[in-house]
Write a protein that holds these residues in place. Structure first.
Motif, PDB file in Angstrom:
ATOM      1  N   ALA A 147      38.359  59.324  77.078  1.00  0.00           N
ATOM      2  CA  ALA A 147      39.807  59.254  77.254  1.00  0.00           C
ATOM      3  C   ALA A 147      40.558  59.538  75.965  1.00  0.00           C
ATOM      4  O   ALA A 147      41.785  59.537  75.954  1.00  0.00           O
ATOM      5  CB  ALA A 147      40.216  57.885  77.788  1.00  0.00           C
ATOM      6  N   GLY A 148      39.839  59.788  74.872  1.00  0.00           N
ATOM      7  CA  GLY A 148      40.475  60.061  73.589  1.00  0.00           C
ATOM      8  C   GLY A 148      40.878  61.515  73.437  1.00  0.00           C
ATOM      9  O   GLY A 148      40.689  62.337  74.344  1.00  0.00           O
ATOM     10  N   GLY A 149      41.413  61.844  72.266  1.00  0.00           N
ATOM     11  CA  GLY A 149      41.936  63.183  72.052  1.00  0.00           C
ATOM     12  C   GLY A 149      40.905  64.273  72.256  1.00  0.00           C
ATOM     13  O   GLY A 149      41.137  65.237  72.988  1.00  0.00           O
ATOM     14  N   ALA A 150      39.742  64.149  71.635  1.00  0.00           N
ATOM     15  CA  ALA A 150      38.702  65.172  71.778  1.00  0.00           C
ATOM     16  C   ALA A 150      37.934  65.000  73.077  1.00  0.00           C
ATOM     17  O   ALA A 150      37.682  65.968  73.801  1.00  0.00           O
ATOM     18  CB  ALA A 150      37.747  65.119  70.589  1.00  0.00           C
ATOM     19  N   ALA A 172      39.357  50.361  83.087  1.00  0.00           N
ATOM     20  CA  ALA A 172      39.772  51.109  84.272  1.00  0.00           C
ATOM     21  C   ALA A 172      40.871  52.118  83.970  1.00  0.00           C
ATOM     22  O   ALA A 172      40.876  53.226  84.519  1.00  0.00           O
ATOM     23  CB  ALA A 172      40.230  50.130  85.356  1.00  0.00           C
ATOM     24  N   ASP A 173      41.825  51.756  83.123  1.00  0.00           N
ATOM     25  CA  ASP A 173      42.932  52.672  82.841  1.00  0.00           C
ATOM     26  C   ASP A 173      42.442  53.945  82.161  1.00  0.00           C
ATOM     27  O   ASP A 173      42.846  55.055  82.521  1.00  0.00           O
ATOM     28  CB  ASP A 173      43.979  51.979  81.971  1.00  0.00           C
ATOM     29  CG  ASP A 173      44.724  50.874  82.710  1.00  0.00           C
ATOM     30  OD1 ASP A 173      44.647  50.838  83.947  1.00  0.00           O
ATOM     31  OD2 ASP A 173      45.378  50.049  82.041  1.00  0.00           O
ATOM     32  N   LYS A 174      41.564  53.806  81.172  1.00  0.00           N
ATOM     33  CA  LYS A 174      41.058  54.988  80.475  1.00  0.00           C
ATOM     34  C   LYS A 174      40.142  55.808  81.378  1.00  0.00           C
ATOM     35  O   LYS A 174      40.153  57.043  81.331  1.00  0.00           O
ATOM     36  CB  LYS A 174      40.341  54.576  79.197  1.00  0.00           C
ATOM     37  CG  LYS A 174      41.284  54.038  78.131  1.00  0.00           C
ATOM     38  CD  LYS A 174      40.575  53.782  76.819  1.00  0.00           C
ATOM     39  CE  LYS A 174      41.574  53.363  75.743  1.00  0.00           C
ATOM     40  NZ  LYS A 174      40.954  53.148  74.420  1.00  0.00           N
ATOM     41  N   LEU A 175      39.370  55.139  82.208  1.00  0.00           N
ATOM     42  CA  LEU A 175      38.511  55.869  83.141  1.00  0.00           C
ATOM     43  C   LEU A 175      39.346  56.652  84.150  1.00  0.00           C
ATOM     44  O   LEU A 175      38.960  57.757  84.559  1.00  0.00           O
ATOM     45  CB  LEU A 175      37.568  54.897  83.849  1.00  0.00           C
ATOM     46  CG  LEU A 175      36.461  54.307  82.974  1.00  0.00           C
ATOM     47  CD1 LEU A 175      35.727  53.194  83.718  1.00  0.00           C
ATOM     48  CD2 LEU A 175      35.470  55.382  82.534  1.00  0.00           C
ATOM     49  N   ALA A 176      40.491  56.097  84.542  1.00  0.00           N
ATOM     50  CA  ALA A 176      41.373  56.817  85.467  1.00  0.00           C
ATOM     51  C   ALA A 176      41.904  58.093  84.830  1.00  0.00           C
ATOM     52  O   ALA A 176      42.050  59.128  85.495  1.00  0.00           O
ATOM     53  CB  ALA A 176      42.529  55.914  85.894  1.00  0.00           C
ATOM     54  N   VAL A 177      42.189  58.048  83.531  1.00  0.00           N
ATOM     55  CA  VAL A 177      42.636  59.249  82.819  1.00  0.00           C
ATOM     56  C   VAL A 177      41.531  60.305  82.804  1.00  0.00           C
ATOM     57  O   VAL A 177      41.782  61.492  83.026  1.00  0.00           O
ATOM     58  CB  VAL A 177      43.071  58.881  81.384  1.00  0.00           C
ATOM     59  CG1 VAL A 177      43.331  60.131  80.559  1.00  0.00           C
ATOM     60  CG2 VAL A 177      44.322  58.015  81.417  1.00  0.00           C
ATOM     61  N   ALA A 178      40.291  59.864  82.562  1.00  0.00           N
ATOM     62  CA  ALA A 178      39.164  60.801  82.574  1.00  0.00           C
ATOM     63  C   ALA A 178      38.942  61.377  83.968  1.00  0.00           C
ATOM     64  O   ALA A 178      38.632  62.570  84.112  1.00  0.00           O
ATOM     65  CB  ALA A 178      37.900  60.103  82.076  1.00  0.00           C
ATOM     66  N   ILE A 289      49.318  63.656  76.697  1.00  0.00           N
ATOM     67  CA  ILE A 289      49.939  62.986  75.548  1.00  0.00           C
ATOM     68  C   ILE A 289      50.401  61.618  76.024  1.00  0.00           C
ATOM     69  O   ILE A 289      51.303  61.513  76.861  1.00  0.00           O
ATOM     70  CB  ILE A 289      51.133  63.803  75.003  1.00  0.00           C
ATOM     71  CG1 ILE A 289      50.667  65.198  74.566  1.00  0.00           C
ATOM     72  CG2 ILE A 289      51.804  63.063  73.847  1.00  0.00           C
ATOM     73  CD1 ILE A 289      51.800  66.161  74.274  1.00  0.00           C
ATOM     74  N   SER A 290      49.786  60.580  75.506  1.00  0.00           N
ATOM     75  CA  SER A 290      50.154  59.238  75.970  1.00  0.00           C
ATOM     76  C   SER A 290      51.373  58.693  75.257  1.00  0.00           C
ATOM     77  O   SER A 290      52.095  57.853  75.810  1.00  0.00           O
ATOM     78  CB  SER A 290      48.981  58.270  75.803  1.00  0.00           C
ATOM     79  OG  SER A 290      48.659  58.065  74.435  1.00  0.00           O
ATOM     80  N   HIS A 291      51.627  59.144  74.014  1.00  0.00           N
ATOM     81  CA  HIS A 291      52.756  58.618  73.252  1.00  0.00           C
ATOM     82  C   HIS A 291      53.401  59.745  72.448  1.00  0.00           C
ATOM     83  O   HIS A 291      52.699  60.494  71.754  1.00  0.00           O
ATOM     84  CB  HIS A 291      52.320  57.524  72.273  1.00  0.00           C
ATOM     85  CG  HIS A 291      51.752  56.297  72.924  1.00  0.00           C
ATOM     86  ND1 HIS A 291      50.453  56.230  73.388  1.00  0.00           N
ATOM     87  CD2 HIS A 291      52.316  55.082  73.167  1.00  0.00           C
ATOM     88  CE1 HIS A 291      50.243  55.034  73.904  1.00  0.00           C
ATOM     89  NE2 HIS A 291      51.338  54.323  73.785  1.00  0.00           N
ATOM     90  N   CYS A 292      54.730  59.855  72.527  1.00  0.00           N
ATOM     91  CA  CYS A 292      55.527  60.672  71.630  1.00  0.00           C
ATOM     92  C   CYS A 292      56.447  59.738  70.854  1.00  0.00           C
ATOM     93  O   CYS A 292      57.232  58.999  71.456  1.00  0.00           O
ATOM     94  CB  CYS A 292      56.368  61.687  72.401  1.00  0.00           C
ATOM     95  SG  CYS A 292      55.482  63.159  72.944  1.00  0.00           S
ATOM     96  N   ARG A 308      42.659  51.924  69.312  1.00  0.00           N
ATOM     97  CA  ARG A 308      42.212  52.516  70.580  1.00  0.00           C
ATOM     98  C   ARG A 308      43.181  52.208  71.727  1.00  0.00           C
ATOM     99  O   ARG A 308      42.784  51.945  72.857  1.00  0.00           O
ATOM    100  CB  ARG A 308      40.801  52.038  70.965  1.00  0.00           C
ATOM    101  CG  ARG A 308      39.771  52.074  69.849  1.00  0.00           C
ATOM    102  CD  ARG A 308      39.389  53.489  69.466  1.00  0.00           C
ATOM    103  NE  ARG A 308      38.177  53.505  68.659  1.00  0.00           N
ATOM    104  CZ  ARG A 308      38.151  53.449  67.332  1.00  0.00           C
ATOM    105  NH1 ARG A 308      39.285  53.358  66.663  1.00  0.00           N
ATOM    106  NH2 ARG A 308      37.008  53.493  66.678  1.00  0.00           N
ATOM    107  N   LYS A 309      44.477  52.266  71.433  1.00  0.00           N
ATOM    108  CA  LYS A 309      45.494  51.947  72.430  1.00  0.00           C
ATOM    109  C   LYS A 309      46.095  53.193  73.084  1.00  0.00           C
ATOM    110  O   LYS A 309      46.938  53.073  73.972  1.00  0.00           O
ATOM    111  CB  LYS A 309      46.621  51.125  71.793  1.00  0.00           C
ATOM    112  CG  LYS A 309      46.192  49.777  71.229  1.00  0.00           C
ATOM    113  CD  LYS A 309      45.690  48.847  72.312  1.00  0.00           C
ATOM    114  CE  LYS A 309      45.373  47.470  71.746  1.00  0.00           C
ATOM    115  NZ  LYS A 309      44.834  46.553  72.807  1.00  0.00           N
ATOM    116  N   SER A 310      45.674  54.364  72.661  1.00  0.00           N
ATOM    117  CA  SER A 310      46.214  55.605  73.215  1.00  0.00           C
ATOM    118  C   SER A 310      45.169  56.291  74.081  1.00  0.00           C
ATOM    119  O   SER A 310      43.982  55.976  74.020  1.00  0.00           O
ATOM    120  CB  SER A 310      46.655  56.540  72.087  1.00  0.00           C
ATOM    121  OG  SER A 310      45.546  56.869  71.264  1.00  0.00           O
ATOM    122  N   THR A 311      45.638  57.236  74.876  1.00  0.00           N
ATOM    123  CA  THR A 311      44.743  58.140  75.595  1.00  0.00           C
ATOM    124  C   THR A 311      45.214  59.564  75.300  1.00  0.00           C
ATOM    125  O   THR A 311      46.398  59.801  75.065  1.00  0.00           O
ATOM    126  CB  THR A 311      44.764  57.892  77.113  1.00  0.00           C
ATOM    127  OG1 THR A 311      46.119  57.945  77.598  1.00  0.00           O
ATOM    128  CG2 THR A 311      44.167  56.520  77.442  1.00  0.00           C
TER     129      THR A 311
END
Length: 323
Positions: A147-150, A172-178, A289-292, A308-311
């Motif tokens: 779920a990270g940048g790379a 669960a939230d990061k897995l949903a992004v993946a 982009i999770s945060h601007c 590790r609060k961003s995706t």
């Protein structure tokens, strides 16, 4: 201009007023509108990144904006062009002078925020999986830190290349992004990665950004003849690789660092970026982009990466973007 600057005296970076750089003969000057943050920025803060510049310097590895001036020997660009630049440092500022060879024109469909989030993450994943690991359709790709940048771009590109993708992330939230990026199977941080991947038939290619225990678990789950890419060590634990196990399982470990390729194989990186921008225009890639955040909140953006609060990507924006 304002810049998030590491002072010559050392100590923590600060948002300072510094003189704007003028372009050299082979440089372009860019009015910066967005800068993507990367884990490497955190390493530069501690002078532990392999390409940390000498003090003083301005942080920020990749930017997007509009060309405001050209060096005398620059061709192929014009004042007013919208560009993205993999600059290495100097991006967390309102303006910068950068090598024209590091710049690329961005499509009209691409926002400045998307452009600032694109080159390093997507370029790393595409060159690693396509040029280095030779990922083939139908193979199984395991991505850690998915779920990270790379990692997230590796999931997305792996699917574009026809692979079955297993994504590992925390919660669960990061897995949903993946999953939204195309992952076929998901592994939470508390699961036994080796057991789950083996039950799915093993991994043919491993794209690991975490290192440590996850690398060891992925290593055990790699099929004979598989290829492993140690992309990063977000855990802080750089694993040691048992050469005898490589021999027995006929495994290949491929080191890849896109900054090094820009110096030794620039044509590979440029060809990859051309293809990736084409995929974006075709609607096949969707930068997450999770945060601007504005320039005044750079430290908050760094903390999002550190904790590790961003995706996907965190992007810093500058005032005055054209509409």
């Amino acid at each position: 201009m304002r810049a998030y600057h590491m002072p010559a005296s050392g100590g923590p970076p600060r948002l300072l007023q510094i003189d704007a750089s003028q372009p050299g003969s082979e440089q372009i000057q860019v009015r910066i509108f967005a800068c993507g943050l990367n884990f490497a920025d955190l390493l530069m803060l501690n002078a532990t990144y392999q390409d940390t510049p000498d003090l003083p310097f301005t942080l920020g590895m990749e930017i997007s904006g509009v060309i405001t001036a050209l060096g005398a020997q620059v061709s192929g660009f014009a004042v007013g062009d919208r560009v993205a630049v993999f600059c290495g440092h100097g991006g967390l500022a309102e303006s910068g002078a950068f090598a024209a060879s590091r710049a690329v024109k961005i499509p009209d469909q691409m926002s400045f925020e998307q452009a600032a989030a694109f080159q390093i993450a997507y370029g790393t994943s595409h060159v690693a999986l396509d040029h280095c690991a030779r990922l083939r359709p139908g193979e199984t790709l395991l991505v850690t830190g998915a779920a990270g940048g790379a990692g997230l771009t590796a999931v997305e590109i792996g699917k574009q290349m026809g692979a079955r993708v297993i994504a590992q992330a925390r919660g669960a939230d990061k897995l949903a992004v993946a999953r939204a990026a195309g992952a076929d199977h998901l592994i939470d941080a508390g699961d036994d990665l080796t057991e789950v991947v083996k039950a799915l038939g093993g991994a043919d290619v491993v794209y690991d950004v975490v290192g440590g225990a996850l690398w060891k678990a992925a290593f055990r789950a790699t099929n004979p003849g598989g290829r492993l890419l140690p992309i990063g060590f977000a855990s802080g634990d750089i694993p040691q690789i048992p050469a005898n196990h490589l021999l027995v399982k006929n495994l290949t470990v491929i080191g890849f660092y896109i900054g090094g390729y820009l110096k030794s194989h620039p044509e590979v990186v440029r060809g990859s970026l051309d293809r990736l921008l084409g995929w974006f225009v075709e609607g096949r890639l969707h930068p997450h982009i999770s945060h601007c955040l504005p320039l005044e909140r750079v430290a908050e953006g760094m903390d999002l990466l550190r904790n590790r609060k961003s995706t996907g990507k965190v992007v810093i924006t500058m005032p005055g973007q054209p509409i």
